[in-house]
Design an enzyme around this catalytic site. Structure first.
Site, PDB file in Angstrom:
ATOM      1  N   HIS A   1       0.846  -1.196   0.000  1.00  0.00           N
ATOM      2  CA  HIS A   1       0.000   0.000   0.000  1.00  0.00           C
ATOM      3  C   HIS A   1       0.885   1.251   0.000  1.00  0.00           C
ATOM      4  O   HIS A   1       0.593   2.246  -0.659  1.00  0.00           O
ATOM      5  CB  HIS A   1      -0.901   0.041   1.238  1.00  0.00           C
ATOM      6  CG  HIS A   1      -1.707  -1.210   1.437  1.00  0.00           C
ATOM      7  ND1 HIS A   1      -1.664  -1.953   2.581  1.00  0.00           N
ATOM      8  CD2 HIS A   1      -2.571  -1.856   0.614  1.00  0.00           C
ATOM      9  CE1 HIS A   1      -2.472  -2.996   2.477  1.00  0.00           C
ATOM     10  NE2 HIS A   1      -3.038  -2.962   1.284  1.00  0.00           N
TER      11      HIS A   1
ATOM     12  N   CYS B   1     -15.758 -14.583  -4.673  1.00  0.00           N
ATOM     13  CA  CYS B   1     -14.610 -14.572  -3.747  1.00  0.00           C
ATOM     14  C   CYS B   1     -14.776 -13.389  -2.805  1.00  0.00           C
ATOM     15  O   CYS B   1     -14.818 -12.240  -3.239  1.00  0.00           O
ATOM     16  CB  CYS B   1     -13.279 -14.457  -4.487  1.00  0.00           C
ATOM     17  SG  CYS B   1     -11.911 -14.156  -3.324  1.00  0.00           S
TER      18      CYS B   1
ATOM     19  N   CYS C   1     -11.843 -10.849  -2.785  1.00  0.00           N
ATOM     20  CA  CYS C   1     -11.846  -9.909  -3.925  1.00  0.00           C
ATOM     21  C   CYS C   1     -13.104  -9.074  -3.956  1.00  0.00           C
ATOM     22  O   CYS C   1     -13.152  -8.058  -4.623  1.00  0.00           O
ATOM     23  CB  CYS C   1     -11.827 -10.645  -5.266  1.00  0.00           C
ATOM     24  SG  CYS C   1     -10.396 -11.615  -5.587  1.00  0.00           S
TER      25      CYS C   1
ATOM     26  N   CYS D   1     -10.258 -19.147  -5.937  1.00  0.00           N
ATOM     27  CA  CYS D   1     -10.093 -17.808  -6.494  1.00  0.00           C
ATOM     28  C   CYS D   1      -8.716 -17.699  -7.161  1.00  0.00           C
ATOM     29  O   CYS D   1      -7.720 -18.104  -6.565  1.00  0.00           O
ATOM     30  CB  CYS D   1     -10.214 -16.783  -5.361  1.00  0.00           C
ATOM     31  SG  CYS D   1      -9.518 -15.185  -5.815  1.00  0.00           S
TER      32      CYS D   1
ATOM     33  N   LYS E   1       3.097 -12.383  -3.707  1.00  0.00           N
ATOM     34  CA  LYS E   1       2.353 -11.179  -3.328  1.00  0.00           C
ATOM     35  C   LYS E   1       2.153 -11.234  -1.807  1.00  0.00           C
ATOM     36  O   LYS E   1       1.963 -12.313  -1.246  1.00  0.00           O
ATOM     37  CB  LYS E   1       0.998 -11.181  -4.038  1.00  0.00           C
ATOM     38  CG  LYS E   1       0.235  -9.904  -3.803  1.00  0.00           C
ATOM     39  CD  LYS E   1      -0.941  -9.741  -4.752  1.00  0.00           C
ATOM     40  CE  LYS E   1      -1.547  -8.368  -4.604  1.00  0.00           C
ATOM     41  NZ  LYS E   1      -2.770  -8.285  -3.841  1.00  0.00           N
TER      42      LYS E   1
HETATM   43  N1  MSP Z   1     -10.289  -1.137  -1.979  1.00  0.00           N
HETATM   44  C1  MSP Z   1      -9.779  -1.577  -3.226  1.00  0.00           C
HETATM   45  C2  MSP Z   1      -9.452  -0.420  -4.132  1.00  0.00           C
HETATM   46  C3  MSP Z   1     -10.583   0.496  -4.434  1.00  0.00           C
HETATM   47  S1  MSP Z   1     -10.084   1.863  -5.390  1.00  0.00           S
HETATM   48  C4  MSP Z   1     -11.494   2.610  -5.810  1.00  0.00           C
HETATM   49  C5  MSP Z   1      -8.519  -2.401  -2.994  1.00  0.00           C
HETATM   50  N2  MSP Z   1      -7.901  -2.201  -1.826  1.00  0.00           N
HETATM   51  S2  MSP Z   1      -6.565  -2.949  -1.341  1.00  0.00           S
HETATM   52  O1  MSP Z   1      -6.251  -2.389  -0.059  1.00  0.00           O
HETATM   53  O2  MSP Z   1      -6.744  -4.357  -1.395  1.00  0.00           O
HETATM   54  O3  MSP Z   1      -5.449  -2.636  -2.375  1.00  0.00           O
HETATM   55  C6  MSP Z   1      -5.322  -1.403  -2.960  1.00  0.00           C
HETATM   56  C7  MSP Z   1      -4.046  -1.236  -3.708  1.00  0.00           C
HETATM   57  O4  MSP Z   1      -2.918  -1.423  -2.863  1.00  0.00           O
HETATM   58  C8  MSP Z   1      -3.708  -2.148  -4.885  1.00  0.00           C
HETATM   59  O5  MSP Z   1      -4.307  -1.947  -6.052  1.00  0.00           O
HETATM   60  C9  MSP Z   1      -2.300  -1.710  -5.065  1.00  0.00           C
HETATM   61  O6  MSP Z   1      -2.293  -0.447  -5.649  1.00  0.00           O
HETATM   62  C10 MSP Z   1      -1.803  -1.649  -3.653  1.00  0.00           C
HETATM   63  N3  MSP Z   1      -1.209  -2.903  -3.276  1.00  0.00           N
HETATM   64  C11 MSP Z   1      -1.688  -3.839  -2.404  1.00  0.00           C
HETATM   65  N4  MSP Z   1      -0.787  -4.842  -2.325  1.00  0.00           N
HETATM   66  C12 MSP Z   1       0.249  -4.579  -3.125  1.00  0.00           C
HETATM   67  C13 MSP Z   1       1.470  -5.175  -3.404  1.00  0.00           C
HETATM   68  N5  MSP Z   1       1.857  -6.301  -2.853  1.00  0.00           N
HETATM   69  N6  MSP Z   1       2.293  -4.527  -4.264  1.00  0.00           N
HETATM   70  C14 MSP Z   1       1.974  -3.327  -4.822  1.00  0.00           C
HETATM   71  N7  MSP Z   1       0.834  -2.756  -4.584  1.00  0.00           N
HETATM   72  C15 MSP Z   1      -0.061  -3.368  -3.786  1.00  0.00           C
HETATM   73  O7  MSP Z   1      -8.141  -3.148  -3.853  1.00  0.00           O
END
Ligand code: MSP
Length: 504
Positions: free
Chosen positions: A22, A127, A130, A145, A296
């Protein structure tokens, strides 16, 4: 008229604590926002948290909390993390805020009134992690998933459907006439490929849960979390509440996203905007995953690293620098602690930190602690001009690693000029003054160009070499012109970036 620059991160789910994946997106957005502020643009940098949906409701239950308590708690942790990393967001949106309910309902109502939303029944493999349905063909071993490799569940419910299938041609036309709308090109092709495969209508509401934004024309339903989530980008600039403000910022938005959420941002979101009579976003920049040991990060794999694990060792600047310099914005990248230490020691402790320490020491000994002015004819002037040009072009392409690489070329050339002239051996006089004046000017410009990545150290460099003000308040391109250093008191101090033991 200064330009406007609206940049967003995805909003993060509140089921789980922030990790370096994040932080990677958020640091990139922050550096970009800071760069555009230096350009004198009117910048609006938005981040926030995604608080609805089954995933959050279940996490809350597992923690013995209400969904709102879970959201409050995790949202606060995101804010703490962003403060630890000096993230300069202009707004932090939470999807449980009243303003977001108002915008979501207004935008969906517009799409409904335009005839693009209708009632139907949905059943399929779902899922929870997701928050998405999957076609049987997409499942691993017919039951897992494809992203989380966990069993999917069969769900059946009355849903409102968004008539996505009607938007295929319009979306293809949009991507044809806006070739840079999604970067890199490989991701644009992926988006176009998804549309060409054929689009089905999509379910956008749920009756099975109540943790969401109510559908305004049918209170038995809440919007499916993804459709309320995407609309956060419109809420924050006043969609449905402040039309003048919305029109000033939309559609000149730059969405930074991970590749996992490409379909939602590059297919569903533009179509939904069209359905509501709005323009699609002008730019979606997609990056890869940050992997840990080739995987990941995920809660179940127990391989999550939190920013707070690294900041005590590397500092906020060291953390930011690593993710901007070593992780290219685009492809997947493997996180390595050893690599982070090596980069910190090479670029920050040795190249930049030593340059500052050395210049401050020699100015103290040979110039009575007052920095001399630079020489207008210095060969470093051309290196500095090139660093600015290359960095500016790289930030424009959202390639921070190239911007920083170009800036560090100036650091290395300045160190080389000092090595060649050896002012520490020479007697005080105009020759020593010239070499040190040039080095101080190079340091001033490096600190300015690097300030989007290392804001704290940049401000400290300016303070120590006697430049007034803060790099964050300077303006480009003029601020980076050679000759801006007017001389001043130079202070020695503790190492800017103390060297780290390489065994970690
Ligand atoms: N809530 C949704 C996004 C909604 S936007 C309108 C979501 N949230 S999340 O917390 O699961 O992930 C958001 C983002 O965090 C991912 O798309 C990415 O940009 C970033 N990442 C989460 N894990 C990541 C990695 N391991 N590596 C790089 N970015 C990652 O999806």
């Amino acid at each position: 008229m200064p330009g406007r620059f609206y940049v967003t991160t995805p909003i993060y789910y509140v089921n789980d604590a922030p990790h370096i994946g994040h932080a990677y997106t958020t640091v990139a957005a922050d550096a970009l926002a800071r760069w555009h502020r230096l350009l004198g643009e009117d910048v609006f940098f938005l981040t926030g948290t995604d608080e609805h949906g089954l995933k959050v409701a279940r996490a809350a239950e597992a923690n013995g909390l209400t969904p709102q308590q879970q959201a409050d708690r995790t949202s606060a942790r995101y804010k703490e993390t962003w403060s630890l990393l000096d993230i300069s967001y202009d707004d932090f949106i939470r999807t449980t805020e009243a303003r977001h309910y108002a915008s979501t309902q207004a935008l969906m109502q517009a799409a409904y009134d335009n005839g693009w939303i209708e009632l139907g029944t949905y059943e399929g493999w779902y899922c929870v992690a997701c928050e998405a349905y999957y076609a049987p063909d997409d499942l691993l071993e017919g039951r897992l998933c494809p992203i989380h490799e966990r069993p999917v569940e069969w769900l059946k419910e009355d849903n409102y459907f968004f008539k996505l299938s009607a938007f295929s041609d319009r979306l293809l036309e949009w991507y044809r006439s806006h070739p840079d709308a999604v970067t890199p090109e490989s991701k644009r092709n992926e988006a176009v490929g998804l549309i060409r495969q054929g689009l089905n209508d999509i379910s956008i509401s749920r009756t099975s849960i109540s943790w969401g934004v109510p559908v305004p024309w049918d209170r038995d339903h809440v919007f499916y979390v993804w459709y309320d989530a995407l609309i956060n980008y419109a809420t924050a600039i006043g969609y449905g509440t402040d039309p003048a403000r919305f029109d000033a910022w939309w559609p000149a938005v730059h969405h930074l996203i991970g590749k996992d959420i490409l379909r939602f941002h590059c297919v569903y979101w533009p179509a939904l905007l069209m359905a509501a009579g709005l323009q699609p976003p002008c730019r979606i920049a997609v990056h890869g995953f940050l992997l840990v040991g080739g995987d990941k990060m995920s809660k179940t794999k127990l391989n999550q690293i939190a920013p707070a694990d690294l900041v005590p060792t590397f500092g906020s600047d060291g953390f930011r620098y690593h993710f901007l310099r070593d992780q290219q914005f685009g492809p997947d990248g493997d996180f390595s602690y050893e690599g982070m230490v090596a980069r910190y020691n090479a670029d920050l402790a040795n190249n930049l930190g030593n340059l500052l320490a050395r210049v401050a020491t020699v100015v103290d000994r040979k110039c009575g602690g007052r920095g001399p002015r630079p020489d207008a004819g210095s060969h470093l002037a051309a290196v500095a001009a090139d660093a600015y040009r290359t960095a500016a072009a790289a930030w424009e392409r959202i390639a921070p690693h190239e911007a920083l690489e170009a800036t560090w070329r100036l650091v290395r050339e300045t160190n080389a000029a000092l090595e060649a002239a050896e002012p520490w051996r020479a007697p005080p006089g105009p020759e020593v003054d010239r070499v040190l004046g040039d080095a101080l000017e190079a340091l001033r410009i490096v600190a300015l160009l690097a300030s989007p990545a290392i804001p704290r150290a940049s401000a400290e460099i300016w303070r120590r070499i006697g430049v007034e003000g803060s790099p964050g308040d300077a303006r480009l391109p003029g601020g980076a012109d050679w000759g801006g250093y007017r001389g001043g008191p130079v202070h020695k101090g503790q190492p800017l970036f103390p060297r780290l033991p390489s065994e970690g």
